[in-house]
Design an enzyme around this catalytic site. Structure first.
Site, mmCIF file in Angstrom:
data_model
loop_
_atom_site.group_PDB
_atom_site.id
_atom_site.type_symbol
_atom_site.label_atom_id
_atom_site.label_comp_id
_atom_site.label_asym_id
_atom_site.label_seq_id
_atom_site.Cartn_x
_atom_site.Cartn_y
_atom_site.Cartn_z
ATOM 1 N N SER A 149 31.660 3.843 16.540
ATOM 2 C CA SER A 149 30.570 2.877 16.413
ATOM 3 C C SER A 149 30.641 1.814 17.497
ATOM 4 C CB SER A 149 30.623 2.204 15.034
ATOM 5 O OG SER A 149 29.835 1.036 15.036
ATOM 6 N N LYS A 158 16.871 -1.386 23.538
ATOM 7 C CA LYS A 158 17.132 -2.299 22.421
ATOM 8 C C LYS A 158 18.570 -2.817 22.472
ATOM 9 C CE LYS A 158 16.732 -0.662 18.056
ATOM 10 N NZ LYS A 158 17.925 -0.943 17.225
ATOM 11 N N ASP A 162 21.003 8.028 17.670
ATOM 12 C CA ASP A 162 19.706 7.605 17.141
ATOM 13 C C ASP A 162 18.605 8.649 17.364
ATOM 14 O OD1 ASP A 162 20.727 5.199 16.232
ATOM 15 O OD2 ASP A 162 20.369 4.189 18.141
ATOM 16 N N LYS A 178 22.490 4.723 8.524
ATOM 17 C CA LYS A 178 21.590 4.082 9.494
ATOM 18 C C LYS A 178 20.518 3.299 8.728
ATOM 19 C CE LYS A 178 23.714 5.436 13.144
ATOM 20 N NZ LYS A 178 24.382 4.412 13.979
ATOM 21 N N GLY A 191 20.652 -3.949 12.163
ATOM 22 C CA GLY A 191 22.100 -3.794 12.020
ATOM 23 C C GLY A 191 22.841 -4.258 13.260
HETATM 24 C C1 S3P Z 1 23.941 0.416 18.562
HETATM 25 C C2 S3P Z 1 24.896 1.301 18.136
HETATM 26 C C3 S3P Z 1 24.631 2.434 17.239
HETATM 27 C C4 S3P Z 1 23.140 2.750 17.162
HETATM 28 C C5 S3P Z 1 22.313 1.492 17.001
HETATM 29 C C6 S3P Z 1 22.520 0.567 18.180
HETATM 30 C C7 S3P Z 1 24.317 -0.697 19.457
HETATM 31 O O1 S3P Z 1 25.074 2.104 15.934
HETATM 32 O O2 S3P Z 1 22.895 3.631 16.098
HETATM 33 O O3 S3P Z 1 20.937 1.821 16.910
HETATM 34 O O4 S3P Z 1 23.419 -1.318 20.054
HETATM 35 O O5 S3P Z 1 25.521 -0.952 19.579
HETATM 36 P P1 S3P Z 1 26.586 2.397 15.460
HETATM 37 O O6 S3P Z 1 27.485 1.511 16.205
HETATM 38 O O7 S3P Z 1 26.579 2.079 13.987
HETATM 39 O O8 S3P Z 1 26.817 3.861 15.733
#
Ligand code: S3P
Length: 441
Positions: A168, A22, A320, A347, A95
């Site tokens: 993050s 993803k 995750d 989350k 997100g």
């Molecule tokens: C992601 C980063 C993570 C993860 C999300 C995907 C990404 O979030 O939990 O499912 O693709 O950069 P955070 O950056 O909030 O930790």
């Protein structure tokens, strides 16, 4: 809401491929949407989250066509070439789309309104609004942090130096992506290295980006106003999606499953050493590189799991995967203690609260801490028979689908639809291995 019922049905056997990663799929659409020329992506995840990114990039001018199953072509607008969309952008549940796209928008002279579903509208955006405002973007959010947001990007962005207060990859990537169209050098420090798909892909596309590891963490610098070369990319399978069959086959007696072509970026693979520390039988085979990322096949056989107290990895490498690891702990022998996980509260749902409630509803003794969970393992089957509230969180739905394999009475999941955001083939794929998942309309 279609309910999902998961019943005990061991063993799981067979060979599967999970859908494309993803995180990489989002970045492939965003960055090729900014390249000059035609990019081609194979194995793109066609879940709702990634489709939301595709729609948003189209709304800002990129041409994006689906040519076949997971096969997409993208004609980019060039860095600096995004236009204002002519309507509000709805990011659904995603997100990653929201925060990374806000990064791109911040350093373009465009105006955008963004919203999302009930879950996304309750997640904090202040963590990206703060650094993006330093570039000169004007961003207004409900209560200063929640969607809907209005973003007025700037045509004259200033490069920034920013230390992320949270581990993050989304915050890091938002800053890097804003830096992409900003003259001069943008610098981002993180105290813990988080997933680096943005950095790897930008480097492969010819951006001037450096990554330096040091005693205090990692520093990423990017020289802006680059021209990105188009890419041809094959997206590896998603380790976060693989975690569900991985745990399922570990806990369902007699199982033997091969998961082919899984992305094994070292900043994503924490779930494997953690499961192994619990006594799981997981081996990595056929390791190779694919699209600038390490990949391999995961061979997993059922094992008796033990409780875990100290994680052998940084939580960000498996952020995750905690919900399904909590389910593994519920079937293990002994009391597991997980701490330092306050990020799980922001989350798609509050994953500490929602997991505690779901486990308790199925007869598992759990203590909820501010930053973690204490889970009393049942040393085998959990009682089950409860109803799990998913709160629009795909990983809650899939985690309890896995736990149902090791439950005396079937587990009911209140809503199967969130699974579509990241793993549309989940139910068919699990049932193909021998699970008993039934959707009730
Ligand atoms: C992601 C980063 C993570 C993860 C999300 C995907 C990404 O979030 O939990 O499912 O693709 O950069 P955070 O950056 O909030 O930790």
């Amino acid at each position: 809401m279609p309910q999902l019922i998961s019943s005990c049905n061991a063993p799981l056997k067979g060979e599967i491929k999970v859908p494309g990663d993803k995180s990489i799929s989002h970045r492939a659409l965003m960055l090729s949407g900014l390249a000059v020329g035609r990019s081609e992506v194979f194995g793109l995840l066609e879940g709702e989250d990634v489709l939301a990114t595709a729609e948003a990039m189209r709304a800002m001018g990129a041409t994006i066509n689906r040519l076949g199953d997971g096969h997409w072509e993208i004609f980019g607008v060039g860095v600096g070439g995004l236009k204002s969309p002519d309507n509000i952008i709805d990011m659904g549940n995603s997100g990653t789309s929201t925060r990374l796209l806000m990064g791109l928008m911040a350093s373009h002279d465009i105006q955008v309104l963004m919203t999302g579903d009930d879950s996304l509208r309750s997640r904090p955006m202040g963590r990206v609004i703060s650094p993006l405002s330093e570039f000169g973007a004007e961003i207004e959010a409900r209560d200063g942090t929640y969607l809907p947001v209005s973003i007025k990007g700037t045509g004259m962005p200033l490069p920034i130096e920013y230390t992320s207060p949270v581990a993050s990859a989304q915050v890091k990537s938002a800053v890097i992506l804003a830096g992409l169209n900003t003259p001069g050098i943008t610098t981002l420090h993180e105290s813990v290295a988080t997933r680096d798909h943005t950095e790897r892909m930008l480097s492969a596309m010819g951006a001037d980006i450096q990554v330096d590891d040091h005693a205090d963490g990692r520093t990423v610098t990017i020289r802006g106003e680059a021209e990105l070369k188009p890419i041809t990319l094959e997206v590896p399978g998603d380790i976060s999606s693989s975690a569900f069959p991985l745990v399922a086959a570990s806990i369902a007696e007699g199982s033997d499953v091969l998961i082919k072509n899984v992305g094994l970026n070292p900043l994503r693979t924490g779930v494997i050493p953690v499961l192994c520390a619990m006594g799981a039988d997981v081996t990595i085979e056929n390791e190779r590189m694919l699209g600038g990322e390490p990949v391999g096949d995961l061979h997993v056989k059922a094992a008796d799991l033990q409780a875990i107290h100290d994680l052998p990895v940084d939580p960000s490498t498996m952020i995750d995967e905690f919900p399904v690891i909590f389910c593994a702990a519920a079937t293990a022998n002994g009391i597991s203690r997980f701490t330092g996980l306050e990020e799980l509260r922001v989350k798609e749902s509050d994953r500490l609260g929602v997991m505690a409630a779901g486990l308790q509803a199925n007869g598992v003794a759990v203590e909820e801490l501010e930053d973690g969970l204490v889970i009393h393992g049942n040393d085998g089957k959990v009682p089950g028979g409860g109803v799990v509230q998913t709160h629009l969180d795909h990983r809650i739905a899939m985690s309890f689908s896995v736990l149902g394999l090791k439950a005396e009475k079937p587990i009911t999941i209140d809503d199967a639809t969130p699974i579509q955001t990241s793993f549309p083939s989940f139910i068919d794929l699990m049932n193909g291995l021998g699970a008993a998942l039934e959707v009730l309309d």
